[in-house]
Each structure stands twice: as structure tokens, then as C-alpha cells.
Design an enzyme around this catalytic site. Structure first.
Site, PDB file in Angstrom:
ATOM      1  CB  SER A  70     -25.405  18.533 102.629  1.00 56.97           C
ATOM      2  OG  SER A  70     -25.369  17.540 101.628  1.00 56.97           O
ATOM      3  CD  GLU A  96     -32.594  32.604  94.460  1.00 55.52           C
ATOM      4  OE1 GLU A  96     -32.347  33.643  95.085  1.00 55.52           O
ATOM      5  OE2 GLU A  96     -33.479  32.524  93.591  1.00 55.52           O
ATOM      6  CG  ASN A 130     -26.767  11.711  79.740  1.00 54.77           C
ATOM      7  OD1 ASN A 130     -25.620  11.314  79.620  1.00 54.77           O
ATOM      8  ND2 ASN A 130     -27.291  11.992  80.919  1.00 54.77           N
TER       9      ASN A 130
END
Length: 302
Positions: A70, A96, A130
């Protein structure tokens, strides 16, 4: 596409800033620290070390390979989070699996959020600010909520108070991150709405999510049609997505032309839905208070 390019260019610019030994940023109080806190930075993968205290030690190789595939096709959609340890030295905080999969496909850099000393309050302010922006797509909002929960360690109740949103609203955004990365990209690129995503997330199998996603794009399904197809999938014995478009009432020609005229006059995509009985509904979308006022003035003259 231009939006993504701008973000990547900014990430590279910040990466260059972090490699300036004369202006090394070690604290949220240092010069240019405000440019880094809350921003996405492109970091060299080799400058990042895994956390030796990472509680998770076993990674499913097959799932890791799927994620690597992907990433090879779509890139890293959700940036990792790292902690700045020294000049051009970082330690992995979260992500990770994305980090390992990126190394697996040979990426030289990876998008990352950087945590620096005493930046907790600054980061929270940057993320909340944001979220208040009006040009964010649903996935960007979901990622910001997730960061506030994971990096700032806010509960959903506290997050609800902090951003002024209902807890159920926050939950609905976070659920979008359970969608396959291909579908998340579709939402970010505007092929799907959040409503489509909320329907698709009820399908557990990623391959079936993608099959329905392709059907939505091919047949231009509405959210209601998508919800109906998901229900049919859930009730079917074989658990497969039908390739055909759901049957819906045909919109009369006069309504089609009227909707087009509304769209041209109001400068927003106006939709007309009709039932088998002949009654219908006109939907006029708006995305801000200012846009609502503009539409009201055009319609009522007030």
C-alpha cells in the site's frame, strides 16, 4: 494534487531547517521551533531509531507486506511520530508498522511529526488550531483527533471540551481511520464524502470495503444508496458486494433541469431526490456560516 505537493515541499523545507547545525532545535522555546511543532516533516529514515521500550515486539509479516504494498502505491498516508534526541537524531514514538513497511519498500525518507522538549502545550495548541481550519478533509481531522488522544493523552471527553465538538462527532471521525488506506485516499481526494466513509466502516473485511468503494465511484452512488448497499451486504448469505447499482426512483426531467439551474445560480452542487410516489427533496449543501449567509441572501434576498 497541488495540495499534497505543497505539503511535501513544506516538509522538505523543514527537513533542511532541522539539518542546520547552527540553529539546532532542542526546545519549544528555540528559534523556529514554532514552525516544527504540529507540522509534518520529511525525515531521513536512517536518522530514526526504534524505541527500545516499545511494548509491541511481534509484527505479522503478511500484514506488514500488505502495508508495504500500500505504501509503495500510495505513500505513507499517516505520518509517524518521533522524539528529537539530538542533532539529526530521532527515536520512534508511534507508527512502527509504517516505519518498518517503509524501510521494506526502500523509502529513503518518511513523513513524521516531531516531538521536542517541553512542547506539550504548544503541540496541543497547534493541533486544536489546525482542527478549526475550514479546508481540512475528514481524514486530516481524524488524524488530528488521534494525535491529541495519543500524543497529548487527552480522553475523548476532554478532547470534546477542548475542540468544542460532541464526543459522538469525534468518534465518527476516528472510525474513518479503520478504513483501508485506498479508501482514506479516496476521501482525501474528494471521491467520497464522510457519509460514504461512515457507511463503509461498518464492513470489516478490507477487500469488501474496496469492492464497494469501486462500486460507489463507478455508479456515483449517494450516501443513502451506499448505506442501502452496505445493509444488503451485511444481510447477504455469501457476504459479497453486489456489482449492480441499487434500484432508485428516476428523477423527472423537470427536476433534473431545475437542480442544474439551482446549481448554476447558487454556485454549489444542488441535489434533487424523488420517491416512487412522486414527492421529492432538494438538498443545498453549505460548509461554513459565511457560505450559509451567502446562500440565504441569494434565495431570500435578505
Amino acid at each position: 494534487m497541488a495540495k499534497a505537493t505543497k505539503k511535501q515541499a513544506l516538509g522538505r523545507g523543514l527537513s533542511a531547517l532541522l539539518k542546520d547545525p547552527d540553529n539546532d532545535i532542542q526546545s519549544a522555546l528555540d528559534k523556529n521551533a514554532d514552525k516544527v511543532v504540529g507540522s509534518i516533516v520529511e525525515l531521513d529514515i536512517d536518522s530514526i531509531a526504534v524505541n527500545p521500550f516499545q511494548p509491541r515486539s511481534n509484527f505479522n509479516e503478511e500484514a506488514l507486506t500488505e502495508l508495504a504494498t500500500s505504501i509503495r502505491e500510495l505513500g505513507v498516508i499517516q505520518p509517524i511520530t518521533v522524539r528529537k534526541m539530538g542533532f539529526d537524531e530521532y527515536q520512534l514514538v508511534s507508527g512502527e508498522r509504517r516505519f518498518r513497511a517503509s524501510k521494506l519498500v526502500g523509502l529513503k525518507t518518511i513523513p513524521a511529526y516531531i516531538r521536542i522538549a517541553n512542547d506539550q502545550e504548544s503541540l496541543e495548541m497547534a493541533l486544536v488550531e489546525n482542527i478549526q481550519r475550514q479546508d481540512l478533509d475528514p481524514i486530516e481531522i481524524a488524524l488530528s483527533y488521534q494525535r491529541l488522544i495519543e500524543d497529548i493523552q487527552l480522553t475523548q471527553e476532554r478532547l470534546s471540551d477542548r475542540v468544542g465538538k460532541k464526543r459522538s462527532t469525534i468518534t465518527n471521525y476516528l472510525r474513518l481511520l479503520r478504513l483501508d488506506p485506498i479508501i482514506q485516499t479516496g476521501i482525501r481526494d474528494g471521491f467520497l464524502s464522510m457519509g460514504h466513509g461512515r457507511a463503509l466502516v461498518n464492513i470489516d473485511k478490507k477487500k469488501d470495503q474496496i469492492a464497494l468503494y469501486e462500486k460507489i465511484v463507478e455508479h456515483n452512488l449517494s450516501v443513502r444508496e451506499t448505506e442501502k448497499t452496505v445493509r444488503e451486504y451485511q444481510n447477504s448469505k455469501n457476504g459479497k458486494v453486489s456489482a449492480q447499482k441499487p434500484e432508485i426512483a428516476i428523477v423527472p426531467e423537470f427536476a433534473k433541469k431545475g437542480a442544474q439551474r439551482f446549481t448554476e445560480h447558487l454556485a454549489v452542487k444542488v441535489e434533487v431526490k424523488t420517491s416512487e410516489k412522486g414527492n421529492g427533496k432538494i438538498t443545498i449543501p453549505f460548509h461554513s456560516k459565511e457560505e450559509f449567509k451567502r446562500l440565504r441572501k441569494l434565495i431570500t434576498g435578505e
